[in-house]
Design a protein around this motif. Sequence first.
Motif, mmCIF file in Angstrom:
data_model
loop_
_atom_site.group_PDB
_atom_site.id
_atom_site.type_symbol
_atom_site.label_atom_id
_atom_site.label_comp_id
_atom_site.label_asym_id
_atom_site.label_seq_id
_atom_site.Cartn_x
_atom_site.Cartn_y
_atom_site.Cartn_z
ATOM 1 N N TYR A 158 -16.318 -68.197 22.105
ATOM 2 C CA TYR A 158 -15.151 -68.343 22.985
ATOM 3 C C TYR A 158 -15.563 -68.576 24.444
ATOM 4 O O TYR A 158 -14.893 -69.317 25.167
ATOM 5 C CB TYR A 158 -14.204 -67.150 22.853
ATOM 6 N N LYS A 161 -16.623 -72.207 24.571
ATOM 7 C CA LYS A 161 -15.415 -73.042 24.492
ATOM 8 C C LYS A 161 -14.712 -73.081 25.854
ATOM 9 O O LYS A 161 -14.304 -74.152 26.322
ATOM 10 C CB LYS A 161 -14.485 -72.494 23.407
ATOM 11 N N ALA A 162 -14.594 -71.922 26.503
ATOM 12 C CA ALA A 162 -13.953 -71.862 27.826
ATOM 13 C C ALA A 162 -14.767 -72.625 28.870
ATOM 14 O O ALA A 162 -14.203 -73.319 29.724
ATOM 15 C CB ALA A 162 -13.762 -70.403 28.256
ATOM 16 N N GLU A 165 -14.047 -76.231 28.436
ATOM 17 C CA GLU A 165 -12.713 -76.600 28.916
ATOM 18 C C GLU A 165 -12.740 -76.827 30.428
ATOM 19 O O GLU A 165 -12.053 -77.700 30.945
ATOM 20 C CB GLU A 165 -11.694 -75.518 28.553
ATOM 21 N N LEU A 166 -13.543 -76.030 31.122
ATOM 22 C CA LEU A 166 -13.648 -76.167 32.580
ATOM 23 C C LEU A 166 -14.573 -77.312 32.988
ATOM 24 O O LEU A 166 -14.411 -77.883 34.064
ATOM 25 C CB LEU A 166 -14.161 -74.856 33.189
ATOM 26 N N PRO A 168 -15.822 -80.335 30.846
ATOM 27 C CA PRO A 168 -15.975 -81.148 29.639
ATOM 28 C C PRO A 168 -17.238 -82.025 29.720
ATOM 29 O O PRO A 168 -17.609 -82.515 30.777
ATOM 30 C CB PRO A 168 -14.717 -82.029 29.641
ATOM 31 N N GLU A 174 -22.394 -78.025 25.158
ATOM 32 C CA GLU A 174 -22.093 -78.705 23.899
ATOM 33 C C GLU A 174 -23.191 -78.449 22.870
ATOM 34 O O GLU A 174 -22.898 -78.225 21.690
ATOM 35 C CB GLU A 174 -21.918 -80.205 24.133
#
Length: 187
Positions: A158, A161-162, A165-166, A168, A174
Amino acid sequence: MKTYLLAATLTLTAGLVPSLAFSQTIVMGDGSAQACYQSAKMGDQGSNHAIRTCDDALRDALTQRDEAATHVNRGVLLMRRGDTDAALEDYTVAIKMRPKLAEAYINQGVAFFYQSRDEDALRAYDQAIALKTDRMPEALYNRALAHERMGNAKAAYYDLKAALELQPGWEQAEDAISRFTVTRRNS
């Protein structure tokens, strides 16, 4: 003296753990403080000359803000040299001087991480995140690595993932998240 706090990202490696990005808070000003800043910004690996320049800056009359940032700069150089104990001392001084200097907590977390003090690293990253660091993706990424090493894959996933999101397309994050497989549980 007009100064600016800047943040830069540096990539280091940590044994079997994926690359660790960490944020550095650096100060740009006049004289020795600027030279210390430049050494940290340009990737000096903790040369004696660069550290002496930071020492000289700390003997100058600096504002509290600049002094704290110079401690962080010197800590970054010391970390690059591999002296995490001395770096932690600088980060601790900076935090005592400016308890809301979020990026100092990220650097402190990295030093703890390299010392395998994962609980301390998590607390430092949590503090940087609570202070709403300008380097949020790096803080989340670093915290993810600490969670992963401690066996908390869900929290690590998580955080990664966060971070994505901030920011990309961040290749390191990744690569790190690609190691995870998400499966659905049947209730």
